[in-house]
Design a protein around this motif. Structure first.
Motif, PDB file in Angstrom:
ATOM      1  N   LEU A  46      43.606  42.804  42.239  1.00  0.00           N
ATOM      2  CA  LEU A  46      43.578  43.873  41.240  1.00  0.00           C
ATOM      3  C   LEU A  46      43.021  43.363  39.919  1.00  0.00           C
ATOM      4  CD1 LEU A  46      44.353  46.767  40.402  1.00  0.00           C
ATOM      5  CD2 LEU A  46      46.632  45.888  39.814  1.00  0.00           C
ATOM      6  N   SER A  47      43.473  42.183  39.487  1.00  0.00           N
ATOM      7  CA  SER A  47      42.987  41.601  38.232  1.00  0.00           C
ATOM      8  C   SER A  47      41.500  41.284  38.315  1.00  0.00           C
ATOM      9  CB  SER A  47      43.765  40.317  37.916  1.00  0.00           C
ATOM     10  OG  SER A  47      45.141  40.581  37.785  1.00  0.00           O
ATOM     11  N   TYR A  48      41.062  40.762  39.451  1.00  0.00           N
ATOM     12  CA  TYR A  48      39.640  40.422  39.632  1.00  0.00           C
ATOM     13  C   TYR A  48      38.760  41.672  39.546  1.00  0.00           C
ATOM     14  CZ  TYR A  48      35.312  38.985  41.894  1.00  0.00           C
ATOM     15  OH  TYR A  48      33.989  38.753  42.182  1.00  0.00           O
ATOM     16  N   VAL A  49      39.196  42.734  40.195  1.00  0.00           N
ATOM     17  CA  VAL A  49      38.414  43.983  40.182  1.00  0.00           C
ATOM     18  C   VAL A  49      38.317  44.528  38.766  1.00  0.00           C
ATOM     19  CG1 VAL A  49      38.391  46.389  40.929  1.00  0.00           C
ATOM     20  CG2 VAL A  49      38.924  44.585  42.570  1.00  0.00           C
ATOM     21  N   ILE A  50      39.443  44.524  38.049  1.00  0.00           N
ATOM     22  CA  ILE A  50      39.447  45.044  36.687  1.00  0.00           C
ATOM     23  C   ILE A  50      38.525  44.232  35.786  1.00  0.00           C
ATOM     24  CG2 ILE A  50      40.868  45.316  34.617  1.00  0.00           C
ATOM     25  CD1 ILE A  50      43.180  46.090  36.441  1.00  0.00           C
TER      26      ILE A  50
END
Length: 247
Positions: A43-47
């Motif tokens: 999730l953090s990577y996508v954001i």
């Protein structure tokens, strides 16, 4: 019946028993903790990849909302240890189906919708403050400006209220759905009654969970390998203390 005499000793006992269950069956705890940690990393990577840094903090703040559903398998491990029943992956992973009535899956849908709703609200709040900040608001340094601090304050109020509401709804209801053949509404109402009648102790429990998950997430999610399973098992034991036989 709902216990009306929960104390801090019950929280200490729940944590002790939660640690005991984790040590006794670490492979399940590490698995679910790993799933939760990897989900947070993705999730953090996508954001960050899409440059939506303003969503990173609210997504991290709302991420623990998903923890109770992720811990369903851990409740089943504790339940089976308590009953001295065989555990096994089929039983643990199958716990998400509940008693065959898909009540837990329905709760999972509610939780994921709530997380999505919070991210949307957080994005709207950040958009308002970012539009007023002008140049320079595209970096994380914005968070240390007066507008950034105000954005975090407003977001914390909304996020905190939403997190507490879902905590009250899920802290007992999900273990109860694993344990008993009850409907979703009955489980949610029981959970809210437990929180309402033991407000101070359950608030402390919420603070313990929030602090532990915050520290775990701050370690680039690695701490979730320990925090999630211990808290998950401990929540089961607190549920068993909070809802008495016939309750």
């Amino acid at each position: 019946m709902v216990a009306q005499d929960l104390s801090l000793n019950d929280l200490r006992a729940a944590l002790r028993l939660g640690w005991r269950d984790f040590i006794a069956e670490p492979v399940y705890g590490l698995f679910f903790g790993g799933v939760f940690a990897v989900s947070g990393i993705v999730l953090s990577y996508v954001i960050l990849t899409y440059g939506e840094f303003s969503l990173l903090i609210p997504a991290a703040a709302g991420f623990p909302i998903l923890a109770p559903f992720t811990a369903v398998g851990l409740y089943e491990v504790s339940r089976r240890r308590e009953e001295r029943s065989p555990i096994g992956w089929r039983n643990v992973l199958g716990a998400v189906k509940g008693r065959g009535d898909e009540q837990i899956l329905a709760m999972g849908v509610i939780i994921f919708v709530a997380f999505g709703f919070w991210v949307i609200v957080a994005h709207a709040i950040s958009a308002i403050f970012l539009s007023n900040a002008g140049a320079g608001s595209e970096s994380l340094a914005f968070l240390f400006t007066s507008s950034g601090i105000a954005m975090l304050a407003v977001g914390s109020v909304f996020g905190g209220a939403m997190a507490l509401a879902f905590y009250a709804m899920t802290v007992v209801s999900l273990p109860m759905l694993v344990d008993r053949n009850v409907d979703l509404i009955t489980a949610i109402l029981a959970s809210i009654r437990v929180v309402r009648t033991n407000l101070f102790v359950m608030f402390i429990w919420a603070a313990i969970i929030a602090f532990a998950l915050f520290v775990a997430i701050a370690t680039v999610f690695a701490g979730l390998l320990i925090a999630l399973p211990v808290l998950g098992h401990a929540t089961w034991h607190l549920y068993r203390r909070a809802i008495t036989v016939g309750g």
